[in-house]
Design a protein around this motif. Structure first.
Motif, PDB file in Angstrom:
ATOM      1  N   LYS A 289      42.078  38.591  46.871  1.00  0.00           N
ATOM      2  CA  LYS A 289      42.769  39.789  46.399  1.00  0.00           C
ATOM      3  C   LYS A 289      42.305  41.046  47.135  1.00  0.00           C
TER       4      LYS A 289
ATOM      5  N   SER B 188      36.139  44.106  34.525  1.00  0.00           N
ATOM      6  CA  SER B 188      36.545  45.512  34.664  1.00  0.00           C
ATOM      7  C   SER B 188      35.962  46.327  33.521  1.00  0.00           C
TER       8      SER B 188
ATOM      9  N   ASP C  92      39.681  40.894  33.380  1.00  0.00           N
ATOM     10  CA  ASP C  92      39.598  42.211  32.747  1.00  0.00           C
ATOM     11  C   ASP C  92      38.254  42.401  32.046  1.00  0.00           C
TER      12      ASP C  92
ATOM     13  N   SER D 171      41.293  42.684  37.715  1.00  0.00           N
ATOM     14  CA  SER D 171      42.414  42.538  36.777  1.00  0.00           C
ATOM     15  C   SER D 171      43.456  41.565  37.327  1.00  0.00           C
ATOM     16  N   ASN D 172      43.671  41.607  38.637  1.00  0.00           N
ATOM     17  CA  ASN D 172      44.659  40.727  39.265  1.00  0.00           C
ATOM     18  C   ASN D 172      44.275  39.251  39.179  1.00  0.00           C
ATOM     19  N   ILE D 173      42.985  38.980  39.026  1.00  0.00           N
ATOM     20  CA  ILE D 173      42.550  37.582  38.898  1.00  0.00           C
ATOM     21  C   ILE D 173      42.190  37.258  37.436  1.00  0.00           C
ATOM     22  N   ARG D 174      42.705  38.069  36.528  1.00  0.00           N
ATOM     23  CA  ARG D 174      42.525  37.856  35.089  1.00  0.00           C
ATOM     24  C   ARG D 174      41.065  37.973  34.654  1.00  0.00           C
TER      25      ARG D 174
ATOM     26  N   GLN E  90      40.879  46.830  39.983  1.00  0.00           N
ATOM     27  CA  GLN E  90      42.255  46.361  40.103  1.00  0.00           C
ATOM     28  C   GLN E  90      42.285  44.904  40.567  1.00  0.00           C
ATOM     29  N   ALA E  91      41.428  44.584  41.541  1.00  0.00           N
ATOM     30  CA  ALA E  91      41.359  43.211  42.037  1.00  0.00           C
ATOM     31  C   ALA E  91      40.875  42.264  40.934  1.00  0.00           C
TER      32      ALA E  91
ATOM     33  N   GLY F 289      39.517  33.712  37.150  1.00  0.00           N
ATOM     34  CA  GLY F 289      39.291  33.958  38.559  1.00  0.00           C
ATOM     35  C   GLY F 289      37.806  33.940  38.881  1.00  0.00           C
TER      36      GLY F 289
ATOM     37  N   SER G  93      38.839  33.826  44.535  1.00  0.00           N
ATOM     38  CA  SER G  93      40.119  34.508  44.268  1.00  0.00           C
ATOM     39  C   SER G  93      39.959  36.020  44.369  1.00  0.00           C
TER      40      SER G  93
ATOM     41  N   GLN H 160      39.511  50.139  43.130  1.00  0.00           N
ATOM     42  CA  GLN H 160      40.083  49.005  43.865  1.00  0.00           C
ATOM     43  C   GLN H 160      39.461  47.687  43.418  1.00  0.00           C
TER      44      GLN H 160
END
Length: 235
Positions: free
Chosen positions: A165, A109, A106, A101-104, A98-99, A157, A161, A95
């Motif tokens: 998310k 991650s 990666d 990645s959602n704020i760019r 994923q969050a 992000g 941010s 999770q």
């Protein structure tokens, strides 16, 4: 009188200063040293030793340390993860990734993957635990995340941010923001205290940093313009 002393310092080659010099003499001649060290030590950290650990290594009174803590540069990322630990205890690495990645982010991650975190593992046990093995690749991961997420960017992000998310409420976000960066410059205030210690030398300071395993700050003394290979200040 003050102005003529400053002019003398500008022309000084610092050849009479060394690692054995009293800290007060070095600070008088090189006042920018405080600023440089503050950049390394002021930040609130999760496991990385900072100005608090340095204070204890050089035997600063605990009451003085307690008074100085009001000036610590608070990390909003660390505050966020503390909040997640108490309010979202079952949050998984998957999770979190994923969050990110959602704020760019990666890149972060990927950092978690390189450190061997499994998607099914829980953030509160594997990142915000105080019981991590110091020899583990995961040790200090939160401090690394904080370095990347604490700032502001129009493109990347940050902690704010990420919190959005992850579903952190507006009220909690506002509270976290108010607790962060409210006061600064604890390291400079520490040096103002050490300034009056008649026995404090640069060598004692460097040895304390080495004992704290802050090799990055020791390296700052060795590789910057402050100390040459003989332990002399080279200006």
């Amino acid at each position: 009188m003050c102005s003529s002393e400053d002019e003398d310092f500008e022309d000084d080659d610092f050849s009479d200063l060394s690692i054995g010099s009293l800290l007060v003499d070095v600070l008088r001649r090189k006042p920018d040293l405080e600023t440089e060290l503050a950049l390394c030590l002021d930040r609130e950290t999760w496991v990385t030793p900072n100005w608090v650990h340095l204070s204890r290594e050089v035997k600063v009174d605990e009451q003085v340390i307690s008074d100085l803590e009001a000036y610590t540069d608070r990390s909003p990322t660390i505050r966020l993860f503390e909040h997640l630990k108490s309010m979202y205890e079952s949050l998984t690495i998957q999770q979190l990734k994923q969050a990110l990645s959602n704020i760019r982010r990666d890149d972060l991650s990927t950092l978690l993957e390189k450190k061997g975190f499994l998607n099914s593992e829980v953030v509160s046990r594997e990142i915000t635990s105080r019981n991590l093995d110091a020899s583990s690749a995961r040790f200090g991961c939160l401090d690394q995340l904080a370095l990347e997420l604490d700032g502001e960017s129009l493109v990347l992000g940050n902690w704010h941010s990420l919190a959005q998310k992850l579903g952190v409420t507006f009220t909690s976000l506002k509270m976290l923001q108010e607790k962060s960066y409210s006061n600064r410059k604890a390291t400079r205030r520490l040096f103002s205290y050490l300034y009056f210690d008649p026995l404090m030398t640069v060598e004692i300071l460097v040895k304390a940093l080495a004992k704290m395993k802050r090799d990055d700050v020791v390296q700052f003394f060795q590789e910057s313009y402050y100390l040459d290979e003989t332990g002399k200040f080279d200006g």
